[in-house]
Motif scaffolding. Sequence first.
Motif, mmCIF file in Angstrom:
data_model
loop_
_atom_site.group_PDB
_atom_site.id
_atom_site.type_symbol
_atom_site.label_atom_id
_atom_site.label_comp_id
_atom_site.label_asym_id
_atom_site.label_seq_id
_atom_site.Cartn_x
_atom_site.Cartn_y
_atom_site.Cartn_z
ATOM 1 N N PRO A 1 15.203 6.382 -3.089
ATOM 2 C CA PRO A 1 14.869 7.504 -4.150
ATOM 3 C C PRO A 1 13.332 7.613 -4.403
ATOM 4 N N ASP A 2 12.688 6.583 -4.330
ATOM 5 C CA ASP A 2 11.469 6.265 -4.639
ATOM 6 C C ASP A 2 10.378 7.038 -3.288
ATOM 7 N N GLY A 3 11.110 7.375 -2.138
ATOM 8 C CA GLY A 3 10.441 8.172 -1.367
ATOM 9 C C GLY A 3 9.816 7.054 -0.218
ATOM 10 N N HIS A 4 10.204 5.936 -0.492
ATOM 11 C CA HIS A 4 9.476 5.034 0.724
ATOM 12 C C HIS A 4 10.887 4.174 1.635
ATOM 13 N N PHE B 1 0.847 -1.290 -0.121
ATOM 14 C CA PHE B 1 -0.006 -0.010 0.043
ATOM 15 C C PHE B 1 0.748 1.315 -0.041
ATOM 16 N N THR B 2 1.947 1.110 0.707
ATOM 17 C CA THR B 2 2.721 2.294 0.819
ATOM 18 C C THR B 2 3.465 2.772 -0.524
ATOM 19 N N LEU B 3 4.056 1.685 -1.198
ATOM 20 C CA LEU B 3 4.530 1.812 -2.726
ATOM 21 C C LEU B 3 3.465 2.222 -3.781
ATOM 22 N N ALA B 4 2.413 1.789 -3.286
ATOM 23 C CA ALA B 4 1.246 2.201 -4.226
ATOM 24 C C ALA B 4 0.807 3.709 -3.762
ATOM 25 N N GLU B 5 1.370 4.301 -2.833
ATOM 26 C CA GLU B 5 1.133 5.545 -2.295
ATOM 27 C C GLU B 5 -0.596 5.726 -1.753
#
Length: 441
Positions: A280-283, A224-228
């Motif tokens: 780098p992807d923010g997670h 879910f985090t990766l999917a924002e």
Amino acid sequence: MRAAGSDLSRLHTELSKAEEAGDKAAIIELSRRIVAIAPNEAGTSETLLQTQFEAEDFDGAAKSLDAWQKAVKRPPAAIEDFRGDIFAQRKDYQNAERHWLAFLAKKPSTADAANTYDKLADLCADQARWTDNVAYRTKAIAAEDTAARHVFRACALLRLHEWDAAYADMAKANKMDSTDAQVKEWLPQFERLESFLPEIKALDARIAKSPNDAGLLLERAHLFTLAERSVLALDDCEHAMKLEPASMRARIQTGEALLDVKRAEDAAKLQVSPRLARAPDGHVREKVLQELGDEDAWIRQSPGKSEPLAARAKTLRELRQFVLVLADARAALGIDDKSAAAHFEAAQDLDALDNSKEALIHAVKATELNSNDAAAWYCRGLLEAKRADFPAAIESQTRSLKLGETLDALRARENCERRIGQIDKADADLKRIRELDPTKE
């Protein structure tokens, strides 16, 4: 009576001018005067209350509402609607819902009914009552069908993990009006989540069979985090924390989700800092989360051992969560005060927390307990330099370099040599630095 009529006519004229000018203070005052003379003027009472709401004068609105209800023999349905609004502002959800349902029982217009069902759905969202939220959204759509209402219901269905129904609603909303602001905002987010749904659905099935498996919940939360979809991640993380309160992986993922939904104060209550290291992807990297999970399991399986706590402290340091690092390092030292790894972690953490004096004590201890650790000697040298003990720092960096040559240690020793006038030695180190990395010098 003629005088009263003349006053009313004049006040209505002034009220119209105030409304044209957008003068809320004047609208409120003139409306009060009108309803004092003609309490049955429901339109003016509604204008007064609406303006007080817009001015966020909720106490004044409550008084106006009480006066209106006392002044008329048959209170209009709008009173119930406004009463619900006031209770909602006070976060008295039960009474707000009761009054809005009473308003709906009086059969208002379809537009008013749809708006009230919207408010009831929002009220349920504030209480995380997602099944009731969907039910009210459905009634709002039945009263007045719009693209935006399908989007809102789709979002609620996501909270219930009813994926197919949610995507059906979003598709219908897009077909009804692709230019709608809610459609334009949410459609790209649904499209991003869609690519993760096969993995999510597979985890759904596993979680259905093992609902108390915190590890599975945290795996799904990471997707879910990766999917924002941070709110969905937070739901799973908080559930996992209730199942395993000591899990550092659950704590870090919960903190990450809280930071993503702009709740830094709640993340701070978990001692998770906004400095949380991310890819780098923010997670937070999946590899790091897996390491934390493995270390959590190691700690559970090895009570009374310092090694797993020191290992977890190292992982937390990589995440820049220094308060949590120090807690693990001290817990490890409480078990074994001769743990070189725990002293090393405590040294690095205290240095990051601007306590170089205590950090040096731990660094010295780490090198005494394990004289073959190049990183510990390097850390000790940096701390000695911070304390302006340059000869000792040079000796520590020399010990580090004998165990393994690194540019960082060479640069650190060169700087210290220059500070105490050992120019020839510093130049020799600089020459070696240029040999190892000519592009950097």
